[in-house]
Design a protein around this motif. Structure first.
Motif, mmCIF file in Angstrom:
data_model
loop_
_atom_site.group_PDB
_atom_site.id
_atom_site.type_symbol
_atom_site.label_atom_id
_atom_site.label_comp_id
_atom_site.label_asym_id
_atom_site.label_seq_id
_atom_site.Cartn_x
_atom_site.Cartn_y
_atom_site.Cartn_z
ATOM 1 N N CYS A 59 -17.666 47.835 46.977
ATOM 2 C CA CYS A 59 -17.698 46.735 45.697
ATOM 3 C C CYS A 59 -17.282 45.245 45.968
ATOM 4 C CB CYS A 59 -16.721 47.536 44.703
ATOM 5 S SG CYS A 59 -16.755 46.493 43.193
ATOM 6 N N ALA A 60 -18.310 44.476 45.886
ATOM 7 C CA ALA A 60 -18.118 43.146 46.236
ATOM 8 C C ALA A 60 -17.348 42.623 44.633
ATOM 9 C CB ALA A 60 -19.133 42.333 46.388
ATOM 10 N N GLN A 61 -18.032 42.892 43.830
ATOM 11 C CA GLN A 61 -17.732 42.565 42.387
ATOM 12 C C GLN A 61 -17.891 43.520 41.427
ATOM 13 O OE1 GLN A 61 -19.996 38.995 41.309
ATOM 14 N NE2 GLN A 61 -18.253 38.195 39.866
ATOM 15 N N LEU A 62 -16.799 43.489 40.237
ATOM 16 C CA LEU A 62 -16.692 44.328 39.393
ATOM 17 C C LEU A 62 -17.209 43.727 38.008
ATOM 18 C CD1 LEU A 62 -16.503 47.407 37.902
ATOM 19 C CD2 LEU A 62 -14.030 46.615 37.521
ATOM 20 N N MET A 63 -18.171 44.117 37.087
ATOM 21 C CA MET A 63 -18.704 43.603 36.014
ATOM 22 C C MET A 63 -18.249 44.302 34.982
ATOM 23 S SD MET A 63 -22.019 41.509 37.683
ATOM 24 C CE MET A 63 -21.510 42.614 39.288
ATOM 25 N N HIS A 64 -17.342 44.273 34.410
ATOM 26 C CA HIS A 64 -16.685 45.004 32.980
ATOM 27 C C HIS A 64 -16.023 44.224 32.269
ATOM 28 C CE1 HIS A 64 -14.766 47.593 30.334
ATOM 29 N NE2 HIS A 64 -15.295 48.641 30.958
ATOM 30 N N GLU A 110 -9.615 42.358 34.101
ATOM 31 C CA GLU A 110 -9.130 41.054 34.867
ATOM 32 C C GLU A 110 -10.107 40.471 35.962
ATOM 33 O OE1 GLU A 110 -6.067 38.483 34.230
ATOM 34 O OE2 GLU A 110 -5.611 40.594 34.040
ATOM 35 N N GLY A 111 -10.615 39.140 35.876
ATOM 36 C CA GLY A 111 -11.223 38.739 36.962
ATOM 37 C C GLY A 111 -12.790 38.709 36.358
ATOM 38 N N ALA A 112 -13.333 39.667 35.816
ATOM 39 C CA ALA A 112 -14.681 39.978 35.428
ATOM 40 C C ALA A 112 -15.153 38.794 34.570
ATOM 41 C CB ALA A 112 -14.919 41.206 34.490
ATOM 42 N N PRO A 113 -16.492 38.352 34.776
ATOM 43 C CA PRO A 113 -16.795 37.028 34.027
ATOM 44 C C PRO A 113 -16.781 37.114 32.579
ATOM 45 C CG PRO A 113 -18.402 37.956 35.556
ATOM 46 C CD PRO A 113 -17.548 38.958 35.434
ATOM 47 N N GLY A 114 -15.981 36.395 31.895
ATOM 48 C CA GLY A 114 -15.744 36.202 30.469
ATOM 49 C C GLY A 114 -14.760 37.286 30.052
#
Ligand SMILES: *Cc1c(COP(=O)(O)O)cnc(C)c1O
Length: 418
Positions: free
Chosen positions: A299-304, A308-312
């Motif tokens: 997993c390079a990036q989590l989008m949820h 913390e750290g997710a876009p927005g």
């Protein structure tokens, strides 16, 4: 009869069946609503027919103009979202189309966030364009970009929180303020929030009954998702708090001949009482799976938005998590699979899942997975996204533990650590 008109066929009892002396059950005071179906509604007299008004729902005139079943569903959806008026349409996409056709005319422009639900972009490009209605995309994470893009002919701004697929959560109140400043209508695709994660007509939580000092003008909702909850109904709604705007939408709805089936309306009415429980369960499972993904090297990036750290993430916190730790999110998240894995490997991973089915939509009992090609969906690759292949998960109502085991086995089999 037979004697006077010998050429007319006689069908025994058919008239008696049609003119059956039916009276609805008296004192059947059960809470479950009836399913009312009709095209024709009888008027006792012509005078009554001329008097009855359907525009304000004070009477029934024709099935397409509303039935006790659809009026009831509209009222309940208004309570859910904090609106005053509601129109039902045959799908979520039809709700987006109805808004566009009701408020836009030749020479107008509509602004759409670049991470919007794809078919809303296709509607603008494939249909609205032919009516002389232009569209442009704005950066959903940059309110200044929205302000810059609002021109004299901008008539409508679409908002989505978070964006479909890449899940960036915008500063929704600020976006609405920018529209207000310029006197432009703003419509929210509220499918993700579903009336539960935040109140679209009370964005600062300073009002009563879901209505506060900062509100969107229009909330469109794919009832296909959480309100249905069964993966078995396609329906949409368009909710407002302004009678004149609602009438404009309602007249367009009538001219287009849009309507929904009574049995479908009943199914949504049947599901609504459990929507909050289901939403919370989908949310909890999605967060458990997202937390698991965070520990995986693939997993390079989590989008949820709740992570913390997710876009927005900060915007989600401000809007949905006012009392920290109590905020809600839908059962949706995306994972950027590291760029060292090929599209074929990611496809094989999706194929290798057993409980997650490959399919569009969400909000039903079955967990779903779809790999998306972001490069083909955006004007430019969004700077905040890591390179890789995006996979979107929507959690159903299965046990989170079973779902994690399913992810684990498919990762092991198809996404090897070098
Ligand atoms: C699913 C969806 C729609 C469209 O709903 P349908 O009923 O499938 O047409 C619109 N917007 C969003 C954000 C959706 O997820």
């Amino acid at each position: 009869m037979q004697k006077d008109h010998p050429n007319l066929p006689t069908v025994p009892n058919v008239t008696g069946l049609i003119h059956h002396p039916y009276t609805p059950p008296a004192e059947f005071d059960a809470p479950q609503p009836g399913v009312f179906k009709a095209s024709t509604v009888y008027f006792p007299t012509v005078a009554d027919m001329r008097q009855r008004e359907w525009k304000d729902k004070s009477a029934y005139t024709y099935g397409l103009h509303g039935t006790p079943t659809t009026y009831l569903l509209e009222e309940r959806l208004c309570s859910l979202e904090g609106g005053l008026q509601c129109m039902l349409v045959p799908s979520g996409l039809a709700a987006l189309a109805l808004v566009a056709l009701a408020v836009l005319k030749t020479g107008d422009e509509v602004l759409i966030p670049d991470n919007a639900y794809g078919p809303n972009k296709a509607l603008a490009d494939g249909e609205l364009r032919h009516f002389g209605i232009t569209h442009r995309f704005y950066d959903p994470m940059d309110p200044q970009d929205l302000s810059r893009q609002i021109k004299d002919r901008t008539r409508l701004v679409w908002l989505e929180a978070p964006g479909s697929v890449s899940m960036e959560f915008p500063d929704l109140p600020e976006m609405v303020r920018r529209c207000r400043e310029r006197g432009v209508l703003c419509a929210l695709d509220n499918t993700w929030g579903s009336g539960l994660a935040f109140k679209p007509f009370d964005l600062l939580a300073d009002g009563a009954d879901g209505a506060g000092s900062l509100a969107v003008d229009i909330s469109a909702h794919a009832l296909t998702k959480y309100p249905s909850g069964g993966g078995d109904v396609l329906m949409g709604s368009v909710i407002t708090r302004d009678a004149a705007l609602h009438l404009q939408i309602k007249l367009c709805h009538m001219r287009l001949g849009l309507g929904v089936a009574a049995n479908d309306a009943e199914t949504v009415l049947r599901s609504l009482p459990s929507i909050a429980l289901r939403y919370a369960a989908h949310d909890q499972t999605a967060r458990a799976l997202a937390a698991w993904w965070q520990t995986q090297p693939q997993c390079a990036q989590l989008m949820h938005p709740a992570f913390e750290g997710a876009p927005g993430h900060a915007h989600w916190q401000a809007l949905c998590d006012r009392v920290p730790g109590t905020g809600l999110a839908a059962g949706l998240f995306s994972v950027m699979i590291d760029a060292r894995y090929s599209q074929d490997q990611v496809d094989a991973f999706c194929d290798g899942l057993k409980l997650f089915k490959i399919g569009y939509s969400w909000g039903g009992p079955v967990s779903l997975v779809v790999p998306y090609n972001i490069a083909s969906m955006r004007q430019t690759w969004p700077g905040h996204l890591k390179p890789g292949t995006l996979v979107r998960f929507s959690t159903g109502l299965e046990s989170a533990q079973d779902l994690v085991l399913d992810l684990h086995q498919a990762v092991q089999a198809h996404l090897p650590i070098a």
